[in-house]
Design a protein around this motif. Structure first.
Motif, PDB file in Angstrom:
ATOM      1  N   ASN A  99       0.812  -1.143   0.056  1.00  0.00           N
ATOM      2  CA  ASN A  99       0.128  -0.046  -0.133  1.00  0.00           C
ATOM      3  C   ASN A  99       0.935   1.398  -0.102  1.00  0.00           C
ATOM      4  N   ILE A 100       0.606   2.197  -0.878  1.00  0.00           N
ATOM      5  CA  ILE A 100       1.221   3.399  -0.939  1.00  0.00           C
ATOM      6  C   ILE A 100       0.358   4.793  -0.990  1.00  0.00           C
ATOM      7  N   HIS A 101       1.005   6.034  -0.641  1.00  0.00           N
ATOM      8  CA  HIS A 101       0.119   7.048  -0.611  1.00  0.00           C
ATOM      9  C   HIS A 101       0.737   7.840  -1.837  1.00  0.00           C
ATOM     10  N   SER A 102       0.188   8.002  -2.964  1.00  0.00           N
ATOM     11  CA  SER A 102       0.510   8.924  -3.935  1.00  0.00           C
ATOM     12  C   SER A 102       0.301  10.201  -3.972  1.00  0.00           C
ATOM     13  N   LYS A 103       1.277  10.899  -4.591  1.00  0.00           N
ATOM     14  CA  LYS A 103       1.168  12.338  -4.727  1.00  0.00           C
ATOM     15  C   LYS A 103       0.121  12.834  -5.619  1.00  0.00           C
ATOM     16  N   SER A 104      -0.025  12.286  -6.617  1.00  0.00           N
ATOM     17  CA  SER A 104      -1.120  12.508  -7.722  1.00  0.00           C
ATOM     18  C   SER A 104      -1.501  11.341  -8.259  1.00  0.00           C
ATOM     19  N   ILE A 105      -2.695  11.486  -9.149  1.00  0.00           N
ATOM     20  CA  ILE A 105      -3.377  10.343  -9.855  1.00  0.00           C
ATOM     21  C   ILE A 105      -3.444  10.558 -11.189  1.00  0.00           C
ATOM     22  N   LEU A 106      -3.752  11.685 -11.711  1.00  0.00           N
ATOM     23  CA  LEU A 106      -3.903  12.094 -12.984  1.00  0.00           C
ATOM     24  C   LEU A 106      -2.616  12.556 -13.725  1.00  0.00           C
ATOM     25  N   THR A 107      -2.050  11.849 -14.669  1.00  0.00           N
ATOM     26  CA  THR A 107      -0.866  12.389 -15.249  1.00  0.00           C
ATOM     27  C   THR A 107      -1.070  12.925 -16.812  1.00  0.00           C
ATOM     28  N   PRO A 108      -0.739  14.047 -17.185  1.00  0.00           N
ATOM     29  CA  PRO A 108      -1.014  14.777 -18.394  1.00  0.00           C
ATOM     30  C   PRO A 108      -0.440  13.772 -19.428  1.00  0.00           C
ATOM     31  N   ALA A 109      -1.616  13.601 -20.357  1.00  0.00           N
ATOM     32  CA  ALA A 109      -1.109  12.789 -21.505  1.00  0.00           C
ATOM     33  C   ALA A 109       0.126  13.093 -22.601  1.00  0.00           C
ATOM     34  N   ASN A 110       0.841  12.284 -22.777  1.00  0.00           N
ATOM     35  CA  ASN A 110       1.853  12.699 -23.556  1.00  0.00           C
ATOM     36  C   ASN A 110       2.450  11.521 -24.502  1.00  0.00           C
ATOM     37  N   GLY A 111       3.510  11.723 -25.077  1.00  0.00           N
ATOM     38  CA  GLY A 111       4.302  10.488 -26.038  1.00  0.00           C
ATOM     39  C   GLY A 111       3.250   9.908 -26.863  1.00  0.00           C
ATOM     40  N   LYS A 170      -2.289   2.289  -4.856  1.00  0.00           N
ATOM     41  CA  LYS A 170      -2.484   3.541  -4.459  1.00  0.00           C
ATOM     42  C   LYS A 170      -3.885   4.002  -3.714  1.00  0.00           C
ATOM     43  N   THR A 171      -3.737   3.640  -2.373  1.00  0.00           N
ATOM     44  CA  THR A 171      -4.731   3.545  -1.568  1.00  0.00           C
ATOM     45  C   THR A 171      -5.556   4.877  -1.477  1.00  0.00           C
ATOM     46  N   ASN A 172      -4.892   6.220  -1.848  1.00  0.00           N
ATOM     47  CA  ASN A 172      -5.530   7.519  -1.773  1.00  0.00           C
ATOM     48  C   ASN A 172      -5.874   7.743  -3.121  1.00  0.00           C
ATOM     49  N   ALA A 173      -6.286   7.054  -4.255  1.00  0.00           N
ATOM     50  CA  ALA A 173      -6.386   7.275  -5.420  1.00  0.00           C
ATOM     51  C   ALA A 173      -7.730   8.089  -5.681  1.00  0.00           C
ATOM     52  N   ALA A 174      -8.786   7.607  -5.079  1.00  0.00           N
ATOM     53  CA  ALA A 174     -10.052   8.132  -5.192  1.00  0.00           C
ATOM     54  C   ALA A 174     -10.262   9.621  -4.521  1.00  0.00           C
ATOM     55  N   GLU A 175      -9.627   9.733  -3.552  1.00  0.00           N
ATOM     56  CA  GLU A 175      -9.664  11.046  -2.791  1.00  0.00           C
ATOM     57  C   GLU A 175      -8.689  12.036  -3.950  1.00  0.00           C
ATOM     58  N   LEU A 176      -7.736  11.675  -4.471  1.00  0.00           N
ATOM     59  CA  LEU A 176      -6.817  12.456  -5.171  1.00  0.00           C
ATOM     60  C   LEU A 176      -7.614  12.689  -6.426  1.00  0.00           C
ATOM     61  N   LEU A 177      -8.368  11.898  -6.935  1.00  0.00           N
ATOM     62  CA  LEU A 177      -8.964  11.777  -8.450  1.00  0.00           C
ATOM     63  C   LEU A 177     -10.095  12.890  -8.230  1.00  0.00           C
ATOM     64  N   GLU A 178     -10.867  12.996  -7.262  1.00  0.00           N
ATOM     65  CA  GLU A 178     -11.841  14.029  -6.984  1.00  0.00           C
ATOM     66  C   GLU A 178     -11.209  15.345  -6.795  1.00  0.00           C
ATOM     67  N   LYS A 179     -10.186  15.725  -6.210  1.00  0.00           N
ATOM     68  CA  LYS A 179      -9.448  16.754  -6.156  1.00  0.00           C
ATOM     69  C   LYS A 179      -8.911  17.409  -7.459  1.00  0.00           C
ATOM     70  N   GLU A 180      -8.429  16.246  -8.148  1.00  0.00           N
ATOM     71  CA  GLU A 180      -7.500  16.770  -9.436  1.00  0.00           C
ATOM     72  C   GLU A 180      -8.589  17.049 -10.909  1.00  0.00           C
ATOM     73  N   ILE A 181      -9.760  16.163 -10.814  1.00  0.00           N
ATOM     74  CA  ILE A 181     -10.602  16.578 -11.635  1.00  0.00           C
ATOM     75  C   ILE A 181     -11.242  17.984 -11.500  1.00  0.00           C
ATOM     76  N   LYS A 182     -11.535  18.186 -10.390  1.00  0.00           N
ATOM     77  CA  LYS A 182     -12.147  19.480  -9.867  1.00  0.00           C
ATOM     78  C   LYS A 182     -11.206  20.649 -10.437  1.00  0.00           C
ATOM     79  N   LYS A 183      -9.875  20.579  -9.862  1.00  0.00           N
ATOM     80  CA  LYS A 183      -8.707  21.624 -10.406  1.00  0.00           C
ATOM     81  C   LYS A 183      -8.728  21.552 -12.153  1.00  0.00           C
ATOM     82  N   ALA A 184      -8.614  20.612 -12.588  1.00  0.00           N
ATOM     83  CA  ALA A 184      -8.811  20.666 -14.122  1.00  0.00           C
ATOM     84  C   ALA A 184      -9.756  21.375 -14.655  1.00  0.00           C
TER      85      ALA A 184
END
Length: 271
Positions: free
Chosen positions: A6-18, A64-78
């Motif tokens: 189990n880990i805590h990730s700093k972010s969950i959405l990565t800008p698409a590239n490549g 990434k145990t905190n993925a859902a929490e991060l996702l909500e924040k990052e979608i709203k931020k985007a």
């Protein structure tokens, strides 16, 4: 033996590239680090985060145990920034690998996205696992904003067992894709990366989906085949006496077969 952590990730959405440049996707979403399927040809093996890790690819999975929490924040931020939210889940792991049956992490991400459905432009869920059928109830709620992409790189089990011995059998994947399609959820079969196939591939796929994508090693590994060369995939083809399938133009004969059954085919190897 696969090591789970189990880990805590700093972010969950990565800008698409490549490889996803120009695809219309703005973000990638990977619920896990690592993948227990450990496919021999997986380009992630050659990415720095995997190449310089002590454990062998396929032998570790970070959750990434905190993925859902991060996702909500990052979608709203985007959305606050005016950035379209078009998500490809996943590019560097399988969101429905075995551990997902226990963690339900991917399911929690889908539930989060449904809460923010108006903020999401579209979502592609990419997997090779029949476990994906578990979440049909959620897929239906996305309407036409979602498509479920099932990797079916070959229709020959003897070939699958050589390149992806720990991945689910092809018949199970086909049955899962058919079930999702018949449930009214948009689907596609992804021949990616293309392995040796039978002449029946088009009819087989037409029985389970209305859409197909075709990709090979020369573009699909993100470096026009260089990563695949470093992993020694060519040697496997040589040992199997199937080197004719490991050529830049090999996809064209498969494309011709697919065109007999499908009107629109996403071909990622065309300029």
């Amino acid at each position: 033996m696969v090591e789970f952590k189990n880990i805590h990730s700093k972010s969950i959405l990565t800008p698409a590239n490549g490889l996803l440049d120009g695809s219309g996707f703005t973000f990638t979403l990977n619920p896990y680090v690592g993948c227990s399927f450990g496919c021999k040809y997986c380009y992630v093996r050659e990415m720095p985060a995997a190449k310089y890790r002590e454990q062998e690819w396929g032998k570790y999975v970070d959750i990434k145990t905190n993925a859902a929490e991060l996702l909500e924040k990052e979608i709203k931020k985007a959305k606050k920034k005016g950035t379209p939210v078009s998500i490809f889940m996943s590019t560097a792991t399988d969101p429905y690998q075995g551990i997902e049956a226990k963690t339900k992490l991917t399911r929690s991400l889908l539930q989060t996205m449904l809460m923010l459905k108006d903020d999401i432009d579209n979502l592609l869920v990419h997997t090779r696992s029949p476990l994906v059928t578990r979440d049909i109830d959620l897929f239906k709620k996305f309407g036409d904003k979602i498509i479920i992409s099932m990797t079916i790189e070959t229709d020959l089990e003897k070939i699958r067992k050589i390149f992806t011995p720990s991945a689910p059998p092809i018949p199970a994947r086909l049955n899962a894709l058919k079930e999702i399609t018949e449930a009214g959820v948009p689907t596609r079969a992804s021949i990616s990366p293309m392995l040796p196939l039978s002449k029946h591939i088009a009819k087989t796929l037409k029985n389970v989906t209305n859409n197909v994508a075709l990709d090979d090693f020369f573009l699909g590994d993100g470096s026009r085949g260089r990563r695949t060369e470093r992993m020694g995939i060519r040697k496997i083809y040589e040992q199997l006496n199937l080197l004719q399938w490991f050529e830049p133009d090999a996809y064209k004969k498969v494309l011709a077969i697919l065109e007999e059954e499908f009107n629109n085919i996403d071909v990622f190897n065309e300029d």
